[in-house]
Design a protein around this motif. Structure first.
Motif, short mmCIF file in Angstrom:
data_model
loop_
_atom_site.label_atom_id
_atom_site.label_comp_id
_atom_site.label_asym_id
_atom_site.label_seq_id
_atom_site.Cartn_x
_atom_site.Cartn_y
_atom_site.Cartn_z
N ASN A 51 0.81 -1.23 0.00
CA ASN A 51 0.00 0.00 0.00
C ASN A 51 0.84 1.28 0.00
OD1 ASN A 51 -2.43 -1.48 0.10
ND2 ASN A 51 -2.29 -1.67 2.31
N LEU A 52 2.08 1.19 0.47
CA LEU A 52 2.96 2.35 0.59
C LEU A 52 2.29 3.46 1.42
CD1 LEU A 52 4.59 2.42 -2.98
CD2 LEU A 52 5.64 1.70 -0.82
N GLY A 53 2.61 4.74 1.18
CA GLY A 53 1.96 5.82 1.91
C GLY A 53 2.52 6.04 3.30
N ASP A 54 1.69 6.63 4.18
CA ASP A 54 2.13 7.05 5.51
C ASP A 54 2.74 5.93 6.33
OD1 ASP A 54 1.43 9.67 5.09
OD2 ASP A 54 -0.57 9.48 6.00
N GLU A 55 2.06 4.79 6.36
CA GLU A 55 2.55 3.68 7.18
C GLU A 55 3.90 3.19 6.70
OE1 GLU A 55 2.33 1.32 10.51
OE2 GLU A 55 1.02 2.96 9.89
N ALA A 56 4.08 3.16 5.41
CA ALA A 56 5.38 2.74 4.87
C ALA A 56 6.47 3.75 5.23
CB ALA A 56 5.29 2.58 3.35
N ARG A 57 6.14 5.03 5.18
CA ARG A 57 7.13 6.05 5.53
C ARG A 57 7.57 5.93 6.99
NH1 ARG A 57 4.33 8.96 1.44
NH2 ARG A 57 2.55 9.47 2.79
N LYS A 58 6.65 5.48 7.85
CA LYS A 58 6.96 5.35 9.26
C LYS A 58 7.76 4.09 9.58
CE LYS A 58 2.67 7.66 10.68
NZ LYS A 58 1.33 7.45 11.32
N THR A 59 7.48 3.01 8.86
CA THR A 59 8.01 1.70 9.29
C THR A 59 9.06 1.08 8.38
OG1 THR A 59 6.20 0.54 8.16
CG2 THR A 59 5.83 1.19 10.45
N ILE A 60 9.04 1.41 7.08
CA ILE A 60 10.02 0.78 6.18
C ILE A 60 11.24 1.69 6.08
CG2 ILE A 60 10.43 -0.21 3.90
CD1 ILE A 60 7.45 -0.65 3.61
N LYS A 61 12.17 1.47 6.97
CA LYS A 61 13.40 2.28 6.99
C LYS A 61 14.42 1.61 7.90
CE LYS A 61 11.34 5.34 10.50
NZ LYS A 61 10.96 6.74 10.82
N GLY A 62 15.65 2.06 7.76
CA GLY A 62 16.71 1.50 8.58
C GLY A 62 17.29 0.19 8.06
N ASN A 63 16.93 -0.19 6.86
CA ASN A 63 17.41 -1.45 6.28
C ASN A 63 18.47 -1.18 5.21
OD1 ASN A 63 15.25 -2.99 7.66
ND2 ASN A 63 13.91 -1.94 6.20
N ASN A 64 19.48 -2.04 5.16
CA ASN A 64 20.48 -1.88 4.11
C ASN A 64 19.98 -2.48 2.80
OD1 ASN A 64 20.92 -4.69 4.25
ND2 ASN A 64 22.69 -4.47 5.60
N LEU A 65 20.73 -2.28 1.74
CA LEU A 65 20.29 -2.73 0.42
C LEU A 65 20.13 -4.24 0.35
CD1 LEU A 65 19.61 -2.03 -2.52
CD2 LEU A 65 22.06 -2.13 -3.04
N ASP A 66 21.01 -4.97 1.00
CA ASP A 66 20.92 -6.44 0.96
C ASP A 66 19.60 -6.94 1.54
OD1 ASP A 66 23.33 -6.81 -0.30
OD2 ASP A 66 24.46 -7.20 1.54
N TYR A 67 19.08 -6.23 2.53
CA TYR A 67 17.80 -6.62 3.11
C TYR A 67 16.71 -6.67 2.03
CZ TYR A 67 13.36 -6.05 5.63
OH TYR A 67 12.07 -6.19 6.07
N TYR A 68 16.64 -5.63 1.20
CA TYR A 68 15.62 -5.58 0.15
C TYR A 68 15.93 -6.57 -0.97
CZ TYR A 68 14.46 -1.26 2.58
OH TYR A 68 14.11 -0.34 3.54
#
Length: 221
Positions: free
Chosen positions: A134-151
């Protein structure tokens, strides 16, 4: 002025014989799609059949593989800070969109391989992919702090599952039409080509956001 004679019966029979022999010769040629094995390639820049897959599924997979390599070019070497960068309060980060691509592919797996509708994600899939989908606000709050290998690891895991499932299916499955798809009658080929096209769409966003990273080597100002 030279007179022309009307066609004689002999001329007609001769022409008919030539036509008949030509038609017969064509009819005796093997059907290209079934009798002549098409060459397969494993080089990324050669789009076409792939060994171990039906003709059209292999060709589709070659396009998906090519596009995956293309979309990852702009993100190579990006730091966590760069992956988390938000252009403005309404934008999505590159990291979130990478996870979004994996989520989208997972949805089409569940739908086309398992025959489930949008709302039929398992609890495991919802916990893992709903926010990214869904992306949006919730994604901005929670999807962060991960390095490239994680994705990349998640994207690779999902793609490997797609490849395994593609091997189990044939072109009849790929060309089967869903008459009730929201945007109109759509076959599995179109649905999976959309997965490829969807990555192309976000590729442009990756490049733009990368060009706007503040103070970095990719920034324009």
């Amino acid at each position: 002025m030279k007179n022309t004679k009307p066609s004689t019966r002999r001329d007609f029979m001769k022409s008919a014989a030539v036509l008949t022999s030509s038609t017969l010769a064509l009819s005796l040629l093997p059907q290209f799609s079934t009798a002549i094995p098409l060459p397969t390639e494993n080089r990324n820049n050669v789009i076409g059949p792939r060994e171990g897959f039906s003709l059209h599924i292999g060709t589709l997979l070659s396009m998906m593989t090519w596009m995956r390599d293309v979309i990852l070019m702009p993100v190579r070497g990006m730091t966590v800070k760069e992956l988390d960068f938000l252009l403005d309060e309404n934008s999505n980060s590159i990291g979130a969109m990478l996870l979004h691509l994996a989520a989208t592919e997972r949805f089409y797996q569940v739908h086309t391989f398992e025959g489930k509708a949008w709302g039929d994600f398992s609890k495991e899939d919802l916990n893992r992919f709903e926010v990214a989908m869904n992306l949006g606000d919730e994604a901005r709050k929670t999807i962060k702090g991960n390095n490239l290998d994680y994705y990349l690891d998640i994207m690779t895991e999902v793609r490997e599952n797609t490849i395994r499932e593609f091997k189990k299916r044939d072109d009849n499955w790929l060309l089967a039409v869903d008459e009730d798809w929201p945007w109109g009658p759509t076959n599995n080929y179109c649905k999976w080509f959309h997965v490829c096209e969807h990555e192309s769409n976000h590729n442009g966003q990756f490049k733009y956001i990368k060009s706007r990273l503040p103070g970095g080597k990719f920034s324009r100002g």
